[in-house]
Structure formats: C-alpha cells, structure tokens
Design a protein around this motif. Sequence first.
Motif: not given
Lengths: 420, 168
Positions: A67, A364-365, A383, A385, A387-388, A392, B18, B20-21, B25-26, B43, B70
């Motif tokens: 970030f 990673l968003g 990736r 996925f 919402g990555r 979403r 996963n 992220d779900l 990351a946000r 999500d 993570r």
Amino acid sequence: MPRTITEKILAAHAGRDAVKPGDIITVKVDLVLVNDITGLIADREFRKMGVTKVFDPTKIAIVLDHFVPAKDMASAEQSRISRRFAQEFGIVNFYDVGRAGIEHALLPEQGLVAPGELIIGADSHTVTYGGIGAFSTGVGGTDAAAAMALGETWLRVPETLKFVFQGKLGKWITGKDLVLYTIGQIGVEGARYKAMEFTGEAIQDLSVEGRLTMCNMAIEAGGKSGIVPPDEKTLEYVRPRVRREFKVYQSDPDARYEQVFEWDVTGLEPQVSLPHLPSNAVPVSKVGDVKIDQSVIGSCTNGRIEDLRVAAAILKGQRVHPDVRLIVIPATQDVYKQAMHEGLFDVFVDAGGAVSAPTCGPCLGGYMGILAAGERAISTTNRNFVGRMGDRSSEVYLASPAVAAASAIAGRIVGPEEVL
Amino acid sequence: MAEMQVHGRVFRYGKDVNTDLIIPARYLNIIDVKEQATHTMEDLDPEFPRKVRPGDIVVAEENYGCGSSREEAPLMLKTCGVSAVVAKSFARIFFRNAINIGLPVFESAAAVDAAQAGDELEIDTASGLIRNLTKGQTYQAAPLPEFIQGIIRAGGLVEYVRARVGAK
C-alpha cells in the motif's frame, strides 16, 4: 536414496543427511521476509515472544510495497510500524519508497536470495525464489515473527510433483502462459502442500525472469513451493548479484516424484484465466468477445524488465483503445530506471498509458487502478478472485504482458498477433 | 487450547473459499482488529458479520483458505467468535496460521457432507470428535501430527516461542 532438489535443500537446512516427504523438520532460515501489511502482525506478535532482539539483523528483509507510497492515512500508519521495527532492531535489508519495489521482484534482483537457500516470507508469493533454485514458501505474520526470533521454522517435507515441458515455445509464449496452463490442468488445489518442480526443454529455453514468474504462481495451484533446478542461465543471473557463497543442488535422475506431468508445449497459444479462479485457463482464441475497461501490466508476477519490453514491443506506435485505461507498474526502482532509459516509458505514455511508481497496488485491490462495479480488467497479476481488484461484481482476466498489451489496444481480449 | 469443547451453529460454504473472500485486502490496513472483523466474509456472504454469534462454526468443502498468506483470515473468524472451522481440506498457509493463532481446524469430509447451514455442532477440540446434534451423527476428524499438537498445547505459536526461549 535418490532425492529431489527440494528434499536436498530441506535436509541441508535441517542438519540431516536426508529427509523424506511427510517428515516434520525444523530448519534454519537464510532469510525472513515481511512487507508493510504482514509486518503489522509480525511486529505485534514478535513483541509478545519474550525476546529482545532478532536472530540476525542481516537475515531479515522488510519491504514496503503493498500500500505504498502510502495510499491513505491508515496505510501510512501501517508502514510506520514496520519502519519503526526496522530501526529498533537494526534490520539491514529495509526497503522503503524510492529505494524499493515489489518484494518478490526486488529480492532476486538485489541478490538477497540465492540458489540452495531457504527463505520464508509473510506473503504467499514468496514461492517466487524457486525460479533461481532456492526453497521458499509463504507463511503468516506470526510464523515470520517466530522465525525472526529463533532463526528457524518448522516445515512438513512436501511431496514433489514434476512437470516436464517438452517442445519449443512460440514467439509470444512466456512463463506466464506455461504456469497458467499448468494451473488449468491440475486445478487450484492440484499441488496443495506439494513442491512443484519445473523442468524440460521449454524451461531451459525460458529466461530466469520467466522462471521466477512460473514459480511465483505455484501458490495458485496450492503449492508449498515451486522450483526450477539451476543451470548456467541461473548462475549468470545470480553471480553478479549475490556476494556470498551458495550451493547449487540438483534432483537425482532417479529421484522419486509423487506424480510426473509431461506436456509438449509446441504450438501452445497464449493463455488467459477467466474469472474467478486462476485455474480457468483457456487459449486466448477461446476467450470470445470480452471487452475490457482496464489493462494492468506489473506485479510480482510480471513487472520485470523483460515483461515491460514485451509490452512495449506490442504498444510501440499504437494507441490504447479509447475505452481502456492502461496502467503500467515497473516492479522495482531498478526496473523503473532501466525501462525509462530504454525509452519504454515513451512508448507507454505515447500510446495513452499511465506509468506508476513500483507498488502491488491494484493486484490486491489496494489502489492505483481499482475496478468499479461490473468493470473488467485484463491483468498480468496472479489472482482473479471475486473482488480481488475492486468491486465484488468486477472481473479480472489473467494473462501475460503480451496479451495485456494487445488487449489494451484492441479494447477486448486478444492475442498479440491480432494487433500487429 | 483453553476450551476443550466448542459448540455452535453451522455456516456452510463451498470449495476454494479464498482469503480475499474471508477478509478482502482493502481492509488489511485497519489496525483495530475488532473494527476489521466487521468485514469478515463480506464479499462471499454479506450477512455473515451481522449473523455470526460466538461459538458458531464455519463448515466448507475443499481447499478452505486458499490464496494470500494473510493471517487476518483466521484471525477475523476468531475475532467474530467463530470457534472452529471444519473443511474437507485446508490450504496450507491458512491451516498453519489457524494453528498458530489458536483457531481450531478439523478435516472431515463426512462431517462436511452431512452438515447444513444452521445445524448445531459440538466439537471436542482435543480428540477431534465432531457431533452434529441436529442430525444425531458423530464424526472423527483426521488426527493432527504430534508436532502441531505441541503448538496447540502450548497455546499457539507465541507461547510456543516463549517457552523455547525461556521467557517468563
């Protein structure tokens, strides 16, 4: 008893003559890595462990990359925690904005990882360093903190899957295409807990950068590690960068593998992984008419100089489609400077693309190219996925820099041949 | 682990959930863990953070927790009050992280196949015996290697390291 390269590296670091799959061993680590995100937990947990110093301040790398440059106040605070940790514990390999880059591009480039070494990192893409013949794997922040305290960690010795790539690669076919193809064949848990060993004529023909890309995505098949046994190309890459002794290991010819996959990749098309799993790999000609809003070229997977050169070769003299935003992110400061000197930035900017400082950002968003609801991106990241990269309901298609560049021009997902 | 027995309602998910779900990351730059946990699973299941109650158990198919390293993934579940995760299989970093932070995880395909959302489960965390009270069935989870049981007995990785270095 014949052994694989992975078993030999693990045995050496466990102080044993030999290890076999399934053994749980304690190993010495040559490097422990954390970044601005995972450094937060590592800092917090390290301070609870009852130690006053790290095991070796020269064997820890802290790289601020996810970030940064700080995207907001929360991220600024997060980076400050790792910065303070580095200062307090005298971390020698601390990399901050302007002197850094994306960790998994940076460490091989700067010679912080070498063949035969054992690296753990609080980031799943730590598997990248297998590209130069090291054993490396991802862990969480607490595991990284424990390794910083003890200089060692525990591992279960993985079974190894061997992948033999026969044949000659086509003009635009890269390590990214090979690894997407591989994940497409075995699935996102096809290598769960296992080491993936990449060999064969096509791997020998790949550059070291291409091999790093392949090992980088071993985790996307669930792999514990990926590795390419070192050859002359590896040594040429490593020698000017690594200023310490290292040991090159090779798998014995009769080593035992859990499974061997052998593919002839002659005539393989560029691969694209459809949403929402990296295993949804199809040849680019089978993607259909998929319009895109954004093309991202960068990340620990594909932000190296070779990747930017390929993208520039396709974008030279062309224009990015009016409905597409092209975002190019060199992975490190060195890559940035090299790309600048080679005139690649002129190509990207003249084409209507944006060039950013090194960051993991959009992959990673995080920031630097987040997708709105329903938007679609082609991306050289790792990736796709849900919402990555943003909302979403947005979608990410994974591909090589060549496909991402060509698609940016066409406004829909196409292979390079269609725009040249 | 302090509690030998956990008990709660099933939240049921599919395969390849996963990280992220589990926590996008946000939200990884939120330093306050409780605030961060209000986004757990949003999500995949936007209602999850509101519906989950202390003791509840996440049940999923293969490869739970794949993707990023993570540690927030198991940590957010634990912070929400999730008392255990039962899956057909786990991605390796998630599994390691869960053990390290003291979130009990169990592999049992039979228990997963039988469990439906809302079922009541009771798990003996030491033996890995899983009881589905709603269905009246009992399952035995795969045993954990002795080394890993040692980390669990120590109370997680931090305590394990403290014992190793002789911290008081």
